[in-house]
Design a protein around this motif. Structure first.
Motif: not given
Length: 345
Positions: A243-247, A269-271, A273-292
């Motif tokens: 529901i939360i999209t790249a847009e 899916p992938g949205a 990662l693509a946004r964070l790879q720009r390097g301008d958003i500090p993020a704290g994540l506890d859940v991931f597409d692939h675990e572990p």
């Protein structure tokens, strides 16, 4: 050798409840709940954690009810333990699956369970405070760098060269999903002096008022106006998955903190990662597409983000309430009642 805990082993007239794999932290809390099943069911708990499907299937051979947590039940394993595999009922006859968490859809194919006539239950709101507190733990690590400062001081480096910290008071928190956890986050944020906005569907207006959150009808508007965005949506296929999209993520302003302690699958899916790879958003994540996560995973290579291994729900209080609900689900199933039923048999 694996320790096996059993109750009423001599009562072979009673149905058998099996927990074939258990997290260490759950052993004592769930043991304390098993007396609630006295004269209702035998219990057998293998006091080690394993995700090996052959071991799990073997331990469930005589089980009527499965208590499951911490591992996925593949379609093949589901067939085997319910008597729908190549060996039929000789391999299993589980009639009820009780999951130690809320998001059971991520761990069991619910449609397949329904096809097999298996009841599936979960736990609700057991970790509202635990996950809410973990969301703030991630925020504080991002803005105050406590872990890095601890390492520096112990290494003899008194002067902090990582920049000054930020404060939450006076900043705006945008919450996506105002259920039990989201509303708890809102209440904590208000106590910290934050402004709080929230986007959520299907929650009463009174809930916004009760936790002090301003309702925002447009997710893009919420994201664009927030200094911190925290995700607290449940994963519901056909409703919140992706529901939360790249847009939507394009509306994150540089420097906005992004926190996800919900489910990674609620984001396209992938949205992220693509946004964070720009390097301008500090993020704290506890859940991931692939675990572990593996050390070489792309998200592990991004500087300025904090990652934890899906532990937001793991506190002493959450374990007590979780195990209480799990045993109540078993009791209800075996006595003709209902408790937290996700799939009816």
């Amino acid at each position: 050798m694996t320790q096996v805990y059993e109750t009423q082993a001599e009562r072979t007239d009673l149905p058998l409840v099996v927990m074939p794999s258990v997290l260490d932290s759950m052993v004592e809390p769930i043991r304390l709940q098993f007396p609630q099943l006295h004269d209702i069911a035998r219990v057998r708990m293998f006091e080690e954690f394993t995700s090996d499907e052959d071991a799990i299937a073997s331990r469930l051979r005589d089980a009527d009810v499965l208590l499951v947590g911490g591992y996925h039940i593949s379609d093949d394993l589901l067939r085997r333990i319910t008597g729908h595999g190549p060996n039929g009922a000789d391999e299993g006859h589980v009639r009820c699956i009780v999951f130690c968490g809320t998001g059971v859809a991520s761990y069991v194919d619910l449609d397949l369970a329904r096809e097999f006539g298996v009841r599936v239950c979960n736990a609700e709101h057991y970790g509202d405070h635990a996950v809410a507190e973990h969301a703030f733990a991630l925020m504080f690590e991002l803005i105050r760098h406590v872990g890095e400062l601890d390492k520096d001081v112990k290494a003899g480096n008194w002067a902090w060269k990582g920049g000054d910290g930020l404060q939450l008071a006076g900043r705006r928190l945008g919450i996506i999903g105002l259920g039990g956890i989201g509303s708890t986050v809102a209440s904590i944020a208000k106590a910290f002096g934050m402004e709080v906005g929230a986007w959520s569907s299907h929650v009463p207006e009174a809930l916004f008022e009760r936790c002090g959150a301003e309702p925002v009808a447009d997710m893009n508007e919420l994201i664009a106006s927030s200094d911190v965005v925290s995700v607290h949506l449940p994963l519901i296929d056909g409703v919140t998955r992706g529901i939360i999209t790249a847009e939507h993520l394009e509306h994150l302003r540089p420097g906005t903190l992004f926190i996800n302690t919900a489910r990674s699958e609620v984001i396209e899916p992938g949205a992220l990662l693509a946004r964070l790879q720009r390097g301008d958003i500090p993020a704290g994540l506890d859940v991931f597409d692939h675990e572990p996560l593996k050390s070489g995973d792309a998200i592990c290579q991004i500087p300025g983000i904090v990652l934890t291994p899906h532990v937001g729900w793991r506190t002493d209080g959450a374990f007590r309430e979780l195990t209480r609900q799990m045993v109540e689900c078993v009791r209800a199933f075996l006595t003709g009642g209902e408790c937290n039923v996700v799939v009816h048999e």
